[in-house]
Design a protein around this motif. Structure first.
Motif, PDB file in Angstrom:
ATOM      1  N   TYR A 199      56.052  50.756  40.181  1.00 33.86           N
ATOM      2  CA  TYR A 199      55.890  49.302  40.170  1.00 33.86           C
ATOM      3  C   TYR A 199      54.784  48.900  39.197  1.00 33.86           C
ATOM      4  O   TYR A 199      53.922  49.697  38.821  1.00 33.86           O
ATOM      5  N   GLY A 200      54.834  47.661  38.809  1.00 35.66           N
ATOM      6  CA  GLY A 200      53.766  47.045  38.038  1.00 35.66           C
ATOM      7  C   GLY A 200      53.527  45.654  38.598  1.00 35.66           C
ATOM      8  O   GLY A 200      54.477  44.922  38.900  1.00 35.66           O
ATOM      9  N   VAL A 201      52.290  45.279  38.784  1.00 32.20           N
ATOM     10  CA  VAL A 201      51.954  43.955  39.299  1.00 32.20           C
ATOM     11  C   VAL A 201      50.715  43.447  38.570  1.00 32.20           C
ATOM     12  O   VAL A 201      49.799  44.220  38.251  1.00 32.20           O
ATOM     13  N   ASN A 202      50.711  42.168  38.244  1.00 28.30           N
ATOM     14  CA  ASN A 202      49.624  41.580  37.466  1.00 28.30           C
ATOM     15  C   ASN A 202      49.356  40.161  37.960  1.00 28.30           C
ATOM     16  O   ASN A 202      50.288  39.404  38.240  1.00 28.30           O
ATOM     17  N   ILE A 203      48.097  39.818  38.070  1.00 27.12           N
ATOM     18  CA  ILE A 203      47.717  38.447  38.380  1.00 27.12           C
ATOM     19  C   ILE A 203      46.889  37.907  37.230  1.00 27.12           C
ATOM     20  O   ILE A 203      45.997  38.596  36.711  1.00 27.12           O
ATOM     21  N   GLY A 204      47.222  36.711  36.782  1.00 29.02           N
ATOM     22  CA  GLY A 204      46.529  36.113  35.651  1.00 29.02           C
ATOM     23  C   GLY A 204      46.016  34.724  35.982  1.00 29.02           C
ATOM     24  O   GLY A 204      46.643  33.965  36.723  1.00 29.02           O
ATOM     25  N   LEU A 205      44.866  34.392  35.419  1.00 30.56           N
ATOM     26  CA  LEU A 205      44.269  33.064  35.539  1.00 30.56           C
ATOM     27  C   LEU A 205      44.233  32.437  34.154  1.00 30.56           C
ATOM     28  O   LEU A 205      43.792  33.073  33.190  1.00 30.56           O
ATOM     29  N   GLN A 206      44.698  31.197  34.052  1.00 33.31           N
ATOM     30  CA  GLN A 206      44.753  30.516  32.770  1.00 33.31           C
ATOM     31  C   GLN A 206      43.950  29.223  32.817  1.00 33.31           C
ATOM     32  O   GLN A 206      43.815  28.600  33.869  1.00 33.31           O
ATOM     33  N   TYR A 207      43.457  28.846  31.640  1.00 33.24           N
ATOM     34  CA  TYR A 207      42.780  27.555  31.505  1.00 33.24           C
ATOM     35  C   TYR A 207      43.322  26.867  30.260  1.00 33.24           C
ATOM     36  O   TYR A 207      43.328  27.453  29.169  1.00 33.24           O
ATOM     37  N   ILE A 208      43.791  25.630  30.415  1.00 27.40           N
ATOM     38  CA  ILE A 208      44.368  24.877  29.302  1.00 27.40           C
ATOM     39  C   ILE A 208      43.257  24.240  28.493  1.00 27.40           C
ATOM     40  O   ILE A 208      42.493  23.399  29.001  1.00 27.40           O
ATOM     41  N   LEU A 209      43.142  24.643  27.230  1.00 24.57           N
ATOM     42  CA  LEU A 209      42.128  24.089  26.333  1.00 24.57           C
ATOM     43  C   LEU A 209      42.579  22.749  25.753  1.00 24.57           C
ATOM     44  O   LEU A 209      41.787  21.814  25.644  1.00 24.57           O
ATOM     45  N   VAL A 210      43.841  22.672  25.347  1.00 22.07           N
ATOM     46  CA  VAL A 210      44.413  21.456  24.752  1.00 22.07           C
ATOM     47  C   VAL A 210      45.808  21.260  25.318  1.00 22.07           C
ATOM     48  O   VAL A 210      46.578  22.215  25.410  1.00 22.07           O
TER      49      VAL A 210
END
Length: 201
Positions: free
Chosen positions: A89-100
């Motif tokens: 298995y592969g699992v990933n959690i990501g956090l994003q921030y919108i600059l524009v």
């Protein structure tokens, strides 16, 4: 108007001999907010990155959370060439921030974003030189990208810098005892493309 839904509609009352100015920025901001209300803040699709798979994304204003995962059967030979299959298995959690975030040339939203990812991957590394087994990798990456919306979904393209630490079992040849299993620890780092597609709901 998109289909049967209005993404932006505003009535402006102007009296006789009165001049009214409406800022294009204000109109674009109103239209952007309406499009987001119609399309929602959830996204479902797939992501190609350090840890790839099916993707579920949710926006909270300028912040986004992205969960990526995949489960599959790895049919590579084990150390003793038994050709057994095991579930990885592969699992990933990501956090994003919108600059524009703005409207593009076709009056559809696009956004420039940055973010961080953390993932775990147990699929064996692909190599013609290594008969790897029981692989376990942790991946940390930073990403910078562009996401643009269309009427058929949202596409993203970016670049990420990842650091991948993994351990696995392989074998080494000894002239006296023959092949012997050994544990290997490695770290790989570098730039990768980050690509994705999501549909709104």
């Amino acid at each position: 108007k998109m289909g049967d839904k209005f993404v932006y509609k505003k009535t402006v009352a102007i009296k006789e001999n009165e001049i009214a100015f409406i800022s294009p920025w204000y109109v674009d901001k109103e239209k952007l907010d309406c499009i987001k209300d119609v399309w929602g803040t959830w996204r479902l699709g797939f992501q190609l990155q350090s840890v790839s798979g099916f993707s579920l994304k949710k926006y909270f204003g300028r912040f986004g959370v992205n969960l990526v995962g995949f489960v599959g059967e790895d049919a590579s030979d084990d150390l003793y060439y038994s050709n057994e299959s095991d579930t990885d298995y592969g699992v990933n959690i990501g956090l994003q921030y919108i600059l524009v975030e703005k409207l593009g040339l076709r009056k559809l939203p696009f956004r420039v974003y940055t973010g961080m990812n953390y993932g775990v991957d147990t699929f064996e590394p692909i190599s013609i030189w290594t008969n790897a087994k029981d692989s376990y990798a942790t991946v940390v990456s930073g990403v910078f990208g562009l996401e643009f919306d269309t009427r058929f979904g949202s596409y993203s393209v970016g670049i990420e810098y990842r650091v991948k630490d993994y351990t696995y079992k392989t074998e080494d040849y000894n002239w006296l005892t023959g092949y012997e299993p050994i544990d290997v620890e490695e770290t790989k780092q570098g730039f990768l493309l980050n690509l994705g597609y999501h549909y709104y709901f």
